[in-house]
Design an enzyme around this catalytic site. Structure first.
Site, short mmCIF file in Angstrom:
data_model
loop_
_atom_site.label_atom_id
_atom_site.label_comp_id
_atom_site.label_asym_id
_atom_site.label_seq_id
_atom_site.Cartn_x
_atom_site.Cartn_y
_atom_site.Cartn_z
N GLY A 155 50.55 49.26 68.14
CA GLY A 155 50.39 48.00 68.84
C GLY A 155 51.66 47.19 68.79
O GLY A 155 52.12 46.65 69.80
N ALA A 156 52.24 47.10 67.59
CA ALA A 156 53.47 46.33 67.41
C ALA A 156 54.10 46.74 66.08
O ALA A 156 53.47 47.43 65.27
CB ALA A 156 53.19 44.83 67.44
N MET A 157 55.35 46.31 65.85
CA MET A 157 56.06 46.63 64.62
C MET A 157 56.90 45.44 64.19
O MET A 157 57.66 44.88 64.98
CB MET A 157 56.95 47.87 64.82
CG MET A 157 57.82 48.21 63.62
SD MET A 157 56.82 48.60 62.16
CE MET A 157 58.01 48.22 60.88
N GLU A 158 56.79 45.11 62.89
CA GLU A 158 57.35 43.88 62.35
C GLU A 158 58.82 43.97 61.97
O GLU A 158 59.24 43.43 60.93
CB GLU A 158 56.55 43.46 61.12
CG GLU A 158 56.63 44.40 59.91
CD GLU A 158 55.59 45.50 59.87
OE1 GLU A 158 55.36 46.06 58.79
OE2 GLU A 158 55.00 45.80 60.93
N ASN A 159 59.66 44.61 62.77
CA ASN A 159 61.09 44.63 62.48
C ASN A 159 61.58 43.20 62.21
O ASN A 159 61.19 42.28 62.91
CB ASN A 159 61.88 45.19 63.66
CG ASN A 159 61.31 46.48 64.18
OD1 ASN A 159 61.18 47.46 63.47
ND2 ASN A 159 60.93 46.49 65.46
N HIS A 215 49.94 38.45 63.50
CA HIS A 215 49.96 39.53 62.50
C HIS A 215 51.40 39.93 62.19
O HIS A 215 51.80 40.01 61.02
CB HIS A 215 49.17 40.73 63.03
CG HIS A 215 49.18 41.92 62.14
ND1 HIS A 215 48.08 42.32 61.40
CD2 HIS A 215 50.14 42.85 61.85
CE1 HIS A 215 48.37 43.40 60.70
NE2 HIS A 215 49.62 43.75 60.97
N GLU A 216 52.18 40.18 63.23
CA GLU A 216 53.56 40.61 63.01
C GLU A 216 54.41 39.49 62.41
O GLU A 216 55.28 39.74 61.58
CB GLU A 216 54.19 41.08 64.33
CG GLU A 216 53.43 42.21 65.02
CD GLU A 216 53.13 43.40 64.13
OE1 GLU A 216 53.97 43.72 63.27
OE2 GLU A 216 52.05 43.99 64.29
N GLU A 252 59.27 52.76 60.77
CA GLU A 252 58.23 52.89 59.76
C GLU A 252 57.44 54.18 60.00
O GLU A 252 57.09 54.48 61.15
CB GLU A 252 57.27 51.69 59.82
CG GLU A 252 56.33 51.64 58.63
CD GLU A 252 55.44 50.38 58.65
OE1 GLU A 252 55.09 49.89 57.57
OE2 GLU A 252 55.10 49.92 59.75
#
Length: 880
Positions: free
Chosen positions: A285-289, A319-320, A149
């Protein structure tokens, strides 16, 4: 001052309108994406990659698609090597490949079925975007992970990289036999390759998803496994960090999320498994793959986690997970819809925590973090509507901000308060069912909410989502003969702002001073237009009243005649932490509005801190007093003459030291106080105390000085020491004790923090040439943020020309995360009229700056203005 005048003089000579042509850019524009969307559909990727520990990897991608129009077709691929391109059996290998894409000629595209096959070789990334490679200094093992992203899938393999060209993905990955491979689906088979030391992992075809949420991660990861109902759960981390991971917390938070979201959305989790991968050197912080979420290693603590850290981890996990429905199952058509992904996930994470976790204080955290981030971001000249115009993928990066996350989520919270939780949930369920596995727009979302609620969503959207700016409100109250009158006056500062309809809570306090108690009543009110007022009966007149008592509204309360004595009574005797934090924040806001001084705030904070029982509020107070960056009491001391500055620092240190020794041994508060003690260390006396902690000459019962705290002590001391003998010896010793990646980065931060111009020169030259550096972008970011602490502004001043020259040299194809970090970490923040003028002049004369750099500079101009205004409020104190 002389140095600043010299810089101004130089700028006046050399700064001319920047009309020079930059190198061509690779970013995708919205119009290009819309055009490409009309050309093809029904896309299927078959991706074969051969991953080794070398500097690059080879692959083949076969793309099948249906052609709809005969037009030139852009294929995105950034900085790799094309070995072969075959489109419908025609060899197109010699097509021009430049600016990060290839134009496939219209006469080679067919209406109906098309097959495109590309052989390629791609260098591993060290920026955290594309397919990133990391070598663990602890055990020399190699780990890979992807980050796509917003426009980075093409940095790994050739593709049609835009969110509304959803596709299926089928993956084969050949890797060393001790590696694990994680992707969107579970592998269906493993076969030995031609090399006996390698194995090929084959993955079945995925559901239709956007390119930016497909992923590939590989390496000798440690894995834990669990299950929620029929969903396989796995957690991965590199081996050397695994001893610090508590899988119980991770799986607990994950299961809580699935239990809530499956019920709330009315659609069971739409994918086949759920992996969470903790990865090094991550930009976010994180990524929603899809089904393979990546998390930064910042969520792994080498000390026991505080409750706040655990709450934050739970929030990010949720959140993710919310993205699996909002973003992955239903995806925005273009990046102007990013807010709906991020705002919704932010709101839903807090809702899930409140409804189905141990962290019932989540809405307090939401107010403290997301809401304040939103207010701050919306105050800058760079603010934008929640539903923003995004012209290209470079600009998309700048939308990952406090408006897209915090304001959007706050606006959703306000909407839910208007239409009701059940109604909102029905609208969301209808929306998800209607647009599953496809793309949607704001209009699509609003239609479903309006159908479920009967609420006029078009006007609400125009006011709250499509118009930028925050309303300010003034509250006037009068009470006599048991009749209470209130009036709210609303304003809309900013050229494009407007008055809005709000629903909020008016809070009324009634004091019982003889018994040191109070009572509270809340009154829901709706206000709109310029002014709204009403009268209602009360049993007795309230002693104190305030607006937005439960934080449902999104507006800034402008104090007109604050009664400080009554406010402090509330802060001392109210037992509700949400209300108190709202009032504390409003009170500190008066400092930022230059209505009161930091000194006034400090006096109140130090008096009330020992009487406070809520740890969130205590941590908040400490951060406003003792943090060594941003607008705080500590950083404001550098406006003062040295004698007063030292006196104030020593007084604050005495307070912190006393509270540290009284705090419960081993408590979170003890740790927060110790960090505050480190941050506010600037004097000879306080430096000695830090050295004594490092050498175990000073011990506080229950306080464990873990490795990360030791590095915090060392970096702070390094930033203060011109005599390097003692501190350098400690740094060298600690490097041997802690050879981990965190230890390496911390030792480099300690080096960068040294108050030595030649050291700064060395690192700035490295920062100017990141591609030729041996270091990853993540390591360079750590160093850049350590280079110029608050006590080294004189040294930073001598690098102003270098900084501005560098900003002018960077091109629009550079990694946006790196540009953003470089511009922010080294931005001039001297709180003077002269540097404000320099910033304005440079920015005005360079209209072709990259989007991240331009946004940073414009925000810095606003921050300098605010700082000067606050500093001027302190003039009498400074001059006395």
């Amino acid at each position: 001052m002389k140095q600043i005048l010299q810089i101004l003089s130089l700028l006046s000579i050399v700064l001319v309108l920047d009309c020079r042509l930059k190198k061509p850019v690779y970013h995708l524009t919205q119009s290009e994406a819309e055009s490409r969307f009309e050309i093809l559909e029904d896309i299927h990727y078959e991706l074969d990659v051969h991953l080794t520990p070398k500097d690059s990897f080879e692959g083949k991608v076969k793309i099948r698609f249906l052609g709809k129009k005969l037009k030139d077709l852009r294929l995105d691929y950034y900085e790799g090597k094309i070995k072969s391109i075959i489109l419908n059996e025609e060899d197109l290998t010699n097509l021009p490949f430049q600016n990060g894409h290839i134009q496939l000629p219209a006469n080679n595209v067919m209406i109906g079925n098309n097959t495109l096959t590309v052989l390629f070789e791609t260098p591993y990334a060290k920026t955290g975007n594309g397919l990133h490679k990391f070598t663990d200094p602890d055990d020399k093992e190699v780990y890979l992970y992807s980050q796509f992203e917003a426009f980075h899938a093409n940095k790994m393999f050739p593709c049609f990289d835009q969110p509304d060209l959803k596709a299926t993905f089928q993956l084969n990955a050949t890797v060393p036999k001790n590696w694990k491979v994680i992707s969107t689906t579970l592998p269906q088979s493993q076969t030995k390759g031609t090399n006996s030391e390698e194995v090929t992992h084959s993955f079945p075809e995925s559901a239709k998803i956007a390119t930016y949420v497909f992923s590939l991660h590989a390496g000798p990861y440690q894995v834990w496994e669990d299950q929620f109902e029929s969903i396989p759960l796995r957690l991965f981390v590199r081996k050397s960090l695994s001893k610090y991971v508590d899988p119980k917390d991770w799986f607990t938070f994950t299961k809580e999320g699935f239990a809530f979201f499956n019920s709330y959305f009315g659609i069971p989790y739409p994918f086949l498994k759920y992996d969470q991968v903790i990865v090094p050197e991550f930009n976010f912080g994180a990524m929603e793959n899809v089904a393979a979420v990546t998390f930064s290693e910042r969520f792994v603590s080498r000390a026991p986690m505080t409750r706040s850290q655990r709450e934050n981890l739970s929030d990010v996990v949720l959140h993710e997970m919310a993205h699996m429905w909002f973003g992955n199952l239903v995806t925005m058509r273009w990046w102007n819809g990013l807010w709906l992904n991020e705002s919704f996930a932010t709101y839903m994470a807090s809702l899930a925590q409140a409804k189905n976790s141990e962290f019932k204080e989540t809405w307090i955290s939401f107010f403290e973090k997301m809401k304040q981030w939103a207010y701050e971001e919306d105050s800058f000249i760079t603010n934008h509507p929640v539903e923003a115009k995004v012209s290209d993928t470079e600009e998309a990066f700048t939308q990952f901000d406090g408006i897209t996350y915090g304001k959007g989520a706050s606006v959703l919270k306000q909407l839910v308060y208007f239409i009701g939780e059940d109604t909102f949930q029905r609208g969301v369920q209808n929306y998800l069912r209607k647009y599953s596995y496809s793309n949607s727009t704001l209009t699509d979302f609003l239609k479903e909410l309006e159908f479920a609620s009967g609420f006029p969503m078009k006007k609400w959207s125009k006011d709250w989502l499509e118009t930028k700016g925050t309303n300010q409100v003034e509250l006037t109250t009068l009470c006599a003969d048991n009749q209470f009158y209130w009036k709210i006056v609303q304003s809309a500062p900013g050229l494009e702002n407007k008055l809005r309809d709000h629903k909020t809570i008016l809070g009324l306090y009634f004091f019982d001073k003889p018994n040191k108690q109070l009572s509270f009543t809340e009154v829901p009110v709706i206000y709109s237009g310029r002014s709204t007022s009403a009268i209602f009966p009360v049993k007795s007149c309230p002693d104190y009243s305030f607006i937005n008592a439960e934080d449902h509204d999104f507006a800034i309360w402008k104090w007109t005649e604050p009664n400080k004595e009554n406010l402090e009574y509330v802060l001392e005797y109210d037992t509700d932490p949400m209300r108190k934090l709202i009032l504390w924040t409003d009170y500190f806001g008066q400092v930022l509005l230059a209505n009161i001084t930091f000194d006034e705030f400090k006096d109140t904070a130090i008096r009330l801190y020992p009487k406070e029982s809520d740890i969130k509020i205590k941590r908040w107070i400490l951060s406003r007093l003792a943090s060594d960056n941003g607008f705080t009491y500590v950083t404001s001391r550098f406006w003062f003459p040295e004698e007063k500055r030292v006196r104030d620092f020593d007084a604050l240190q005495s307070f912190l030291w006393e509270e540290l020794n009284q705090a419960k041994p081993g408590s979170d508060e003890q740790r927060y106080l110790f960090v505050s003690l480190i941050d506010s260390t600037y004097t000879t006396k306080s430096k000695k105390r830090l050295y004594d902690f490092l050498e175990n000459k000073l011990i506080v019962g229950g306080l464990k000085i873990d490795q990360d705290l030791r590095w915090s002590l060392i970096v702070k001391l390094s930033s203060l020491e011109t005599d390097r003998i003692q501190i350098q010896s400690i740094i060298e010793r600690e490097k041997k004790v802690d050879p981990s990646s965190r230890g390496v980065n911390s030792s480099l931060a300690a080096e960068g923090a040294e108050p030595n111009r030649s050291v700064k020169e060395k690192w700035i030259q490295i920062l100017l040439n990141p591609k030729s550096s041996q270091f990853s972008s993540s390591t360079l970011r750590v160093v850049s943020y350590s280079l110029f602490p608050e006590n080294q502004k004189e040294i930073q001043l001598s690098f102003l020309n270098t900084y501005f020259d560098a900003l002018d040299q960077f091109n629009r194809g550079e990694d946006e995360n790196y540009l953003d970090a470089f511009a922010k970490s080294l931005a001039p923040d001297f709180c003077t009229d002269e540097t404000l003028l320099i910033l304005k002049k440079f920015t005005g004369n360079h209209p072709r700056l990259t989007a991240p750099i331009k946004k940073t500079l414009l925000k810095q101009i606003d921050s300098e203005k605010k700082c000067i205004q606050i500093k001027n409020k302190h003039k009498k104190l400074i001059n006395n």
